[in-house]
Motif scaffolding. Structure first.
Motif: not given
Length: 282
Positions: A129-135, A181-192, A237-243
């Motif tokens: 019931i929990v996705d590994d990538m996005t948690e 890059g898509m996976e990193q963006t999705v993970a960061e967006l999910s966290k926020v 508001e999110m900054d994706f420049s690092e990714i």
């Protein structure tokens, strides 16, 4: 249990194969016509390799063809020149089909073990019931928890809402930033997004093709526009420049909201209705 049985069968067949190969090597060492037996062993290995990538039936047919060709050659020599058939030939006539069957048994058992493991991984993934990538909780958790929220909303006469959002132009975005890059963006967006709403409002990752999020809310119907605006503002508001680097493309989402009436929808039907409203968010 099935895996253990297949593994045991493969181990036994593997040990028999080693023993038979040892017998073949010993036979060659103590034989008088070493060159003939080495050539025969090379033919055996060629048949084993071919049958490994095809099927045991094809391997046995190939064995039959080789044995028939060998017998024909020796019979021709015997009748034409009086040269008797070598006794070593009979050894390979018996050994070659046995080696083919045993090696194919090993391969078939290992293949079945691999297929069984793939099925088990898919089964475990399906019921996780929990996705590994996005948690985040996945669609299985959404289907399980939807009736709970529905009953709470009905009991306390609270509004019940499903919000779904996706990347706008997701295919173009993936081509620009790539899979990683898509996976990193999705993970960061999910966290926020998981930290944007109240603790009792659980964010779900509902799909990965395309990436799609959802949230079940106990709230009033007139808060629909406010919540849609909150999601979009948080995205801006999110900054994706690092990714994605300094020249990161502008990321935007489209949002669909479905207000659920008492006992109106099943989890998947409610999700479908919310997704249908995505097209109106232009």
């Amino acid at each position: 249990m099935k895996n253990k049985r297949l593994s045991l069968g493969a181990d036994i067949a593997y040990m028999i194969l080693l023993v038979m190969l040892f017998v073949c090597v010993a036979f060659i060492v103590f034989s008088e016509n070493v060159s003939f037996n080495v050539a025969a062993l090379c033919i055996v290995f060629a048949i084993l390799i071919i049958s490994h990538f095809t099927a045991v039936t094809f391997g046995l047919i190939l064995n039959t063809v080789v044995i028939f060709a060998g017998f024909s050659w020796y019979l021709y020599r015997q009748f034409s020149y009086g040269i008797p058939i070598q006794s070593d030939f009979y050894f390979w006539v018996i050994v070659t089909p046995l080696l083919t069957v045993i090696s194919n048994t090993i391969f078939r058992n290992m293949l079945q073990i691999e297929e069984e493991n793939i099925k088990l991984r898919k089964w475990a993934q399906h019921f996780s019931i929990v996705d590994d990538m996005t948690e985040l909780k996945n669609i299985q958790a959404y289907e399980m928890e939807f009736p709970v929220y529905q009953r709470i909303a009905a009991r306390y006469k609270i509004g019940f809402m499903l919000i779904v959002w996706q990347f706008r132009y997701a295919d173009d975005l993936k081509r620009i930033i790539g899979k990683k890059g898509m996976e990193q963006t999705v993970a960061e967006l999910s966290k926020v997004m998981a930290n944007t709403f109240r603790r009792e409002d659980v964010v779900y990752i509902l799909s990965k093709d395309p990436y799609e999020w959802g949230i079940l809310l106990l709230t009033n119907e007139n808060s629909e526009e406010l919540l849609k605006t909150r999601i979009k503002e948080k995205m801006q508001e999110m900054d994706f420049s690092e990714i994605l680097g300094k020249n990161a493309p502008r990321l935007d989402v489209r949002v669909g909201v479905h207000f659920i009436e008492e006992d109106e929808d099943t989890p998947l039907l409610a999700l479908e209705k919310a997704k249908n409203k995505l097209q109106y968010d232009v």
